[in-house]
Motif scaffolding. Structure first.
Motif, short mmCIF file in Angstrom:
data_model
loop_
_atom_site.label_atom_id
_atom_site.label_comp_id
_atom_site.label_asym_id
_atom_site.label_seq_id
_atom_site.Cartn_x
_atom_site.Cartn_y
_atom_site.Cartn_z
N GLU A 132 0.69 -1.27 0.05
CA GLU A 132 0.00 -0.02 0.07
C GLU A 132 0.82 1.20 -0.09
OE1 GLU A 132 -3.43 1.78 -0.48
OE2 GLU A 132 -3.37 -0.36 -0.17
N VAL A 133 1.74 1.33 0.86
CA VAL A 133 2.73 2.52 0.93
C VAL A 133 3.77 2.65 0.10
CG1 VAL A 133 4.11 3.78 2.80
CG2 VAL A 133 2.06 2.68 3.47
N GLY A 134 4.29 1.41 -0.10
CA GLY A 134 5.50 1.46 -1.02
C GLY A 134 6.76 1.56 -0.39
N LEU A 135 8.00 1.34 -1.01
CA LEU A 135 9.26 1.37 -0.27
C LEU A 135 10.27 2.20 -1.38
CD1 LEU A 135 9.89 -1.85 1.23
CD2 LEU A 135 9.47 0.20 2.49
N ASN A 136 9.54 3.16 -2.16
CA ASN A 136 10.61 3.72 -3.14
C ASN A 136 11.28 5.19 -2.59
OD1 ASN A 136 9.84 1.84 -5.18
ND2 ASN A 136 7.97 2.88 -5.67
N ASP A 137 10.88 5.13 -1.30
CA ASP A 137 11.40 6.26 -0.77
C ASP A 137 12.59 6.10 0.55
OD1 ASP A 137 12.00 8.77 0.54
OD2 ASP A 137 10.18 9.82 -0.22
N GLN A 138 13.53 6.63 0.58
CA GLN A 138 14.42 6.29 1.43
C GLN A 138 14.06 6.89 2.96
OE1 GLN A 138 18.35 7.79 0.67
NE2 GLN A 138 17.81 10.00 0.66
N ASP A 139 12.96 7.82 2.67
CA ASP A 139 12.63 8.51 4.07
C ASP A 139 11.40 7.73 4.75
OD1 ASP A 139 14.61 10.55 4.22
OD2 ASP A 139 13.41 11.65 2.44
N ILE A 151 6.01 1.65 10.90
CA ILE A 151 6.19 2.55 9.97
C ILE A 151 7.08 3.41 10.21
CG2 ILE A 151 5.57 3.88 7.72
CD1 ILE A 151 2.90 2.67 8.13
N SER A 152 8.40 3.92 10.00
CA SER A 152 9.13 5.10 10.33
C SER A 152 9.15 6.18 8.94
CB SER A 152 10.46 4.71 10.65
OG SER A 152 11.26 5.69 11.08
N LEU A 153 8.76 7.32 9.48
CA LEU A 153 8.76 8.52 8.38
C LEU A 153 9.77 9.74 8.77
CD1 LEU A 153 4.87 8.39 8.16
CD2 LEU A 153 6.27 7.55 6.51
N SER A 154 10.44 10.10 8.04
CA SER A 154 11.34 10.92 8.26
C SER A 154 10.52 12.51 8.43
CB SER A 154 12.34 11.24 7.16
OG SER A 154 13.05 12.50 7.43
N LEU A 174 -0.12 9.29 4.65
CA LEU A 174 -1.13 9.01 5.55
C LEU A 174 -2.56 8.26 5.16
CD1 LEU A 174 -0.43 11.83 8.07
CD2 LEU A 174 0.40 9.67 8.16
N GLY A 175 -2.97 8.72 4.09
CA GLY A 175 -4.06 8.17 3.35
C GLY A 175 -3.83 6.68 3.13
N LYS A 176 -2.66 6.37 2.58
CA LYS A 176 -2.47 4.79 2.52
C LYS A 176 -2.48 4.12 3.77
CE LYS A 176 0.19 5.76 -1.75
NZ LYS A 176 1.29 5.58 -2.54
N VAL A 177 -1.66 4.71 4.80
CA VAL A 177 -1.58 4.16 6.11
C VAL A 177 -2.97 3.97 6.70
CG1 VAL A 177 -0.73 4.58 8.40
CG2 VAL A 177 0.61 4.96 6.73
N THR A 259 8.85 10.12 12.86
CA THR A 259 7.54 9.86 13.27
C THR A 259 7.31 8.21 13.07
OG1 THR A 259 6.68 11.91 13.06
CG2 THR A 259 5.00 9.94 13.23
N LYS A 260 7.21 7.51 14.14
CA LYS A 260 6.96 5.89 13.97
C LYS A 260 5.33 5.86 14.23
CE LYS A 260 10.03 3.26 15.21
NZ LYS A 260 11.17 2.33 15.88
N ILE A 261 5.09 4.96 13.20
CA ILE A 261 3.50 4.65 13.45
C ILE A 261 3.52 3.00 13.60
CG2 ILE A 261 1.18 4.51 12.30
CD1 ILE A 261 1.81 6.93 10.80
N TYR A 262 3.14 2.66 14.77
CA TYR A 262 3.26 1.32 15.24
C TYR A 262 1.70 0.67 14.70
CZ TYR A 262 7.59 1.75 17.59
OH TYR A 262 8.86 1.93 18.11
#
Length: 286
Positions: A132-139, A151-154, A174-177, A259-262
């Motif tokens: 859903e979120v994807g992993l194409n961003d190193q942040d 999910i850890s977000l810079s 955040l819409g995907k989360v 910001t971490k979203i558990y």
């Protein structure tokens, strides 16, 4: 005539002397042979005496061993009588112990099944988030920590510099989360804000702790706005106190601002699942 007699007498003495020496030599040879035989017999006798002494010692040791074995036999007979009286009780106790071990093994197996089920759900959740979120961003990082998906977000992905105001890109992420959270009604989402150690004070905010909590609540509000169930959302601020790396460089400070979203199962439901397994075992009488 007298001369002839004397001559004959002397001849007889000479002949007598010769015979005595020969016999003496023969007797001497016999005596030596007899002495050799005696010596040999003496040696054999001494050897026989030694063998006899050794045999007597062996016999004494064997007799003692026999006596000890007889005593052991008597002791065993007495012990067997005592054990016979305890056999039934011992067998009953052993059976109870084995049943108890079987019950514990079964409980452990059931609990392990519950944990395996939880692990399967965790794996499915990671797969869902990555899809859903994807992993194409190193942040953006999606991982598992102590069995919990996060999910850890810079901060530069979600917030403007030095602010708790969400960026335009935050809506997309955040819409995907929120979509994933909505698909897991039995899970909760804990939003955890983190900062670096640079002192912060602006307006009503007192410090980094305030800033991290404010950022967490901003994310929670946005998730709610995007359709997530607010009953599943939790906001928490950790400030500068749980850094990933030392705050010694600008790059490290940027890493710590996150910001971490558990996304985790509700603890009460997890324990309810365990209790249900135990209750099932009790009803089955196992």
């Amino acid at each position: 005539m007298k001369k002839i007699f004397l001559l004959m007498l002397m001849s007889g003495l000479v002949l007598t002397s010769c015979v005595s020496k020969k016999q003496y030599a023969e007797l001497e040879a016999k005596q030596k042979k007899t002495q050799d035989l005696l010596n040999t017999a003496t040696v054999k006798l001494n050897a026989c005496e030694a063998d006899k002494a050794a045999a007597n010692a062996t016999i004494a040791a064997l007799e003692k061993r026999v006596a000890d074995l007889k005593q052991d036999k008597d002791d065993l007979i007495k012990s067997s009588k005592d054990l016979t009286m305890l056999t039934k009780q011992g067998a009953t106790n052993l059976e109870k112990s084995l049943e108890s071990l079987k019950e514990k093994d079964l409980k452990i197996s059931r609990l392990q099944d519950a944990l395996n089920k939880k692990d399967s759900v965790t794996l499915a959740l990671v797969t869902s988030l990555k899809k859903e979120v994807g992993l194409n961003d190193q942040d953006i990082q999606i991982n598992v920590e102590k069995g919990v998906v996060f999910i850890s977000l810079s901060d530069k992905v979600l917030f403007k510099s030095g602010s708790y105001e969400l960026s335009n890109r935050a809506n997309e992420i955040l819409g995907k989360v929120a979509t994933v959270i909505n698909s897991k009604p039995d899970f909760e989402a804990l939003v955890e804000g983190h900062t670096d150690n640079v002192p912060y004070r602006s307006g009503v905010l007192l410090d980094n702790w305030d800033l991290s909590a404010k950022r967490a609540t901003a994310v929670v509000r946005k998730l709610k706005e995007l359709g997530a169930n607010p009953a599943q959302l939790i906001a928490a601020g950790r400030g500068e106190y749980v850094p990933l790396v030392p705050n010694t460089t600008a790059e490290n400070k940027s890493t710590n601002r996150r910001t971490k979203i558990y996304v985790l199962p509700k603890i009460d439901q997890f324990y309810s699942m365990i209790e249900e397994e135990l209750e099932t075992l009790s009803k089955e009488g196992k």
